[in-house]
Design a protein around this motif. Structure first.
Motif, short mmCIF file in Angstrom:
data_model
loop_
_atom_site.label_atom_id
_atom_site.label_comp_id
_atom_site.label_asym_id
_atom_site.label_seq_id
_atom_site.Cartn_x
_atom_site.Cartn_y
_atom_site.Cartn_z
N ASP A 85 0.83 -1.22 0.00
CA ASP A 85 0.00 0.00 0.00
C ASP A 85 0.86 1.26 0.00
OD1 ASP A 85 -2.21 -1.62 0.08
OD2 ASP A 85 -2.40 -1.55 2.28
N GLU A 86 1.95 1.25 0.77
CA GLU A 86 2.85 2.41 0.78
C GLU A 86 3.52 2.60 -0.57
OE1 GLU A 86 4.20 2.64 5.46
OE2 GLU A 86 5.39 1.48 4.04
N ALA A 88 2.24 1.77 -3.44
CA ALA A 88 1.24 2.25 -4.39
C ALA A 88 1.03 3.76 -4.27
CB ALA A 88 -0.08 1.52 -4.17
N GLU A 89 1.24 4.31 -3.07
CA GLU A 89 1.07 5.75 -2.87
C GLU A 89 2.29 6.56 -3.27
OE1 GLU A 89 0.10 6.17 1.21
OE2 GLU A 89 -1.93 5.34 1.00
N TYR A 91 5.14 8.09 -5.82
CA TYR A 91 5.24 8.53 -7.20
C TYR A 91 6.65 9.06 -7.45
CZ TYR A 91 0.15 8.30 -7.04
OH TYR A 91 -1.14 7.87 -6.89
N ASN A 147 9.03 8.36 2.00
CA ASN A 147 7.73 9.03 2.13
C ASN A 147 7.74 9.90 3.39
OD1 ASN A 147 7.56 7.14 4.17
ND2 ASN A 147 5.90 5.97 3.24
#
Length: 336
Positions: A85-86, A88-89, A91, A147
């Motif tokens: 999930d991390e 996927a977030e 970019y 992130n």
């Protein structure tokens, strides 16, 4: 007894190894016969099958060559503990800076640790107000956060400030170096070629084109242009001074008009206040005069009534009472 057992176990192992070797040879021969019967080759490779490569982060991963870069980025994040999930977030921000003048900076683990250690060594050893001390910096190297959550959890406030200052200083140094080297990269060859072209005599076609463009211009534009080019430096400076003087005179006049208007408004407001005060005082005097007159009338009426009561005698009161009794008696007789 034990010496006799050891040679037997060793011989048994050798016998089993020989049997396995013969069995594998027989299997290979059978497979080879099957390939010959079908016309196949054991070294055949499918042309449609993509070549595979081994992942440098996990030897157990074999990935096609075309997707190796994507797999390495995902695999290294998985090794660092980032969930799906991390990932996927996340970019890649490099796309936003391709056609812009914004400078990017890539930080690795060793550079990050060196920056933090440098800032820590420059910090005071004891706690001080308004300044980060050495105890507020990280002592062990950590992975570069990918992130915002990891940046907050893995790095302290002092670490993040030190990294920010380092990136700003590096970008300023790059800008200063690029600005100082701009003059060194002048295209001297093209400049010399342009100078040579300007020094060459113009052809007949170029002269005709210039004459055509000159005739297309308006006569007023040409006259104005000639007049401007004929002005001397003194005339140009005189016109500039005149323009500035007119602008200053206009500003002064506007300021004077505003001051006179403000004075007029203040004088008018003062007159209105005086008029309102005088009118209020006049109204108050009128009200007091009317109240005096009303009180005087009331006093005069009271005195008049008192005089009338005093003017009546006791006989007149008795006569008046007899008239009232007589009148009541007549009214009773009429009712009967």
């Amino acid at each position: 007894m034990s010496e006799s057992v050891e040679p037997q176990t060793l011989q048994n192992r050798l016998d089993h190894l020989q049997e396995l070797t013969e069995f594998t040879e027989r299997c290979k021969k059978q497979i080879h016969d099957i390939f010959e019967t079908l016309g196949w080759s054991p070294d055949y490779k499918d042309p449609n099958q993509e070549p595979m490569e081994q992942c440098p982060y996990d030897p157990g991963h074999r990935v096609p060559v075309r997707s190796m870069e994507k797999h390495k980025a995902s695999c290294v994040l998985r090794k660092m503990g980032y969930s799906a999930d991390e990932q996927a977030e996340m970019y890649d921000p490099s796309v936003c800076y391709e056609n812009s003048s914004v400078r990017s900076f890539i930080m690795d683990k060793s550079t990050q640790h060196q920056v933090i250690l440098k800032a820590r060594s420059a910090a005071p050893m004891m706690r001080m107000e308004g300044v980060f001390w050495q105890g507020q910096y990280s002592g062990q190297p950590v992975d570069v956060p990918q992130n915002h959550k990891r940046a907050i959890c893995d790095l302290t406030v002092a670490d993040r400030l030190a990294l920010y200052d380092h990136v700003i200083s590096v970008n300023q140094q790059k800008e200063a170096a690029s600005s100082s080297n701009e003059d060194l990269y002048v295209d001297l060859v093209s400049k010399l070629q342009r100078d040579d072209e300007q020094n060459e005599p113009k052809t007949h076609l170029e002269l005709m084109a210039e004459m055509r463009d000159y005739k297309r211009r308006r006569q007023s534009y040409r006259a104005k242009n000639v007049h401007i080019t004929k002005k001397s430096y003194t005339e140009v400076i005189r016109e500039v001074i005149n323009v500035h003087s007119e602008e200053l005179a206009r500003q002064w006049k506007d300021e004077e008009d505003e001051s006179t208007r403000s004075e007029h408004f203040s004088h008018k407001r003062l007159l209105e206040e005086r008029r309102s005060a005088s009118s209020e005082s006049h109204h108050s005097r009128n009200r007091r005069h009317r109240s005096r007159e009303r009180s005087h009338d009331r006093d005069s009426k009271k005195k008049k009534k008192k005089k009338e009561r005093d003017s009546r005698s006791p006989d007149s009161h008795h006569h008046h009472d007899r008239k009232k009794k007589k009148k009541k008696k007549e009214e009773r007789e009429k009712e009967k």
